[in-house]
Design an enzyme around this catalytic site. Sequence first.
Site, mmCIF file in Angstrom:
data_model
loop_
_atom_site.group_PDB
_atom_site.id
_atom_site.type_symbol
_atom_site.label_atom_id
_atom_site.label_comp_id
_atom_site.label_asym_id
_atom_site.label_seq_id
_atom_site.Cartn_x
_atom_site.Cartn_y
_atom_site.Cartn_z
ATOM 1 N N LYS A 23 0.838 -1.193 0.000
ATOM 2 C CA LYS A 23 0.000 0.000 0.000
ATOM 3 C C LYS A 23 0.870 1.238 0.000
ATOM 4 O O LYS A 23 1.922 1.272 0.652
ATOM 5 C CB LYS A 23 -0.911 -0.037 1.238
ATOM 6 N N ASP A 82 -3.539 0.035 10.019
ATOM 7 C CA ASP A 82 -3.450 -0.226 8.583
ATOM 8 C C ASP A 82 -4.102 -1.537 8.166
ATOM 9 O O ASP A 82 -4.370 -1.745 6.974
ATOM 10 C CB ASP A 82 -1.986 -0.257 8.123
#
Length: 302
Positions: free
Chosen positions: A11, A135
């Site tokens: 990411k 996250d």
Amino acid sequence: MSALRELAPAKINLGLTLGPLREDGRHRLVTVMQPVALCDSLELLPAEIGSSADRTLCPGVEGENLVDKAIAGFRAASGWSGAAVQIEIEKKIPVAAGMAGGSADAGAALRLLSRVSGIADEEILMAVARELGADVPGQLQPRRYLASGAGEELRALPEAAPFGILVVPSDHGLSTADVFAEADRLALPRSVAELESRQAELVGALAAGAAFAPPELMVNDLEPAAVSLAPELAWTLDEVRSAGAEQALVCGSGPTVIGLFGELGGARGAALALSGRSPAPFAVEPWYPTVMPNANSDGATA
């Protein structure tokens, strides 16, 4: 039990607006989370004969793995008492690089555990993901999200138009906790009102599937803290801009630097121009949930 495999895409953060601390000790923030076609590969297998303990194998990564906590958390939250499992990880995502490699692996592990157990309760999976870290919820079902709260409040955004990403890794990791602490020391967090305003602006800018928001919305508030702890990042940012990037920024808490290009070819050219660096820069595309990369490929291109 037959072997099961999952890919765990890395990411990047397309900007990050930092807000004040919450009561739980995490900072409020607003960020656009974009998965990219650089993937770890996870394989779930039965544990070795005679073993009653779950196990994670990740060559080259020392210490406790977040996947260990994902397995324990899933068993505790779901009540699943299936036979012990072993999860083997092939790492492609740089470690401690601000690209959510550990979180991506944890999200993929939860998908594997859901498959092997037959437990597909989204509330259970999300509850475990939230406990593992801010996250991880966004890595449970990877796609482009506008993340708020401490990163766990997710709003799905339209898939972006194609673009290119130059990734410039570092051979020195940065602790996320240290970067956030330095951000507090430098008084970088903004007000709640500023966070809410930025969130509304980002939704408006990206609602039609634009590749990325205007430059003024793409600021990473953690960048000055990362540069303070690793001053060489300032040089790297200048190099990426000089290589033609439309936007250069520290990715998340760093130390990885990314450059954004209108197309993959531009990112590939920049990676070639900076090929004398070590570790070598590389170019990637956004990862789309409708197009799964080959499980035997890391998705990156030189």
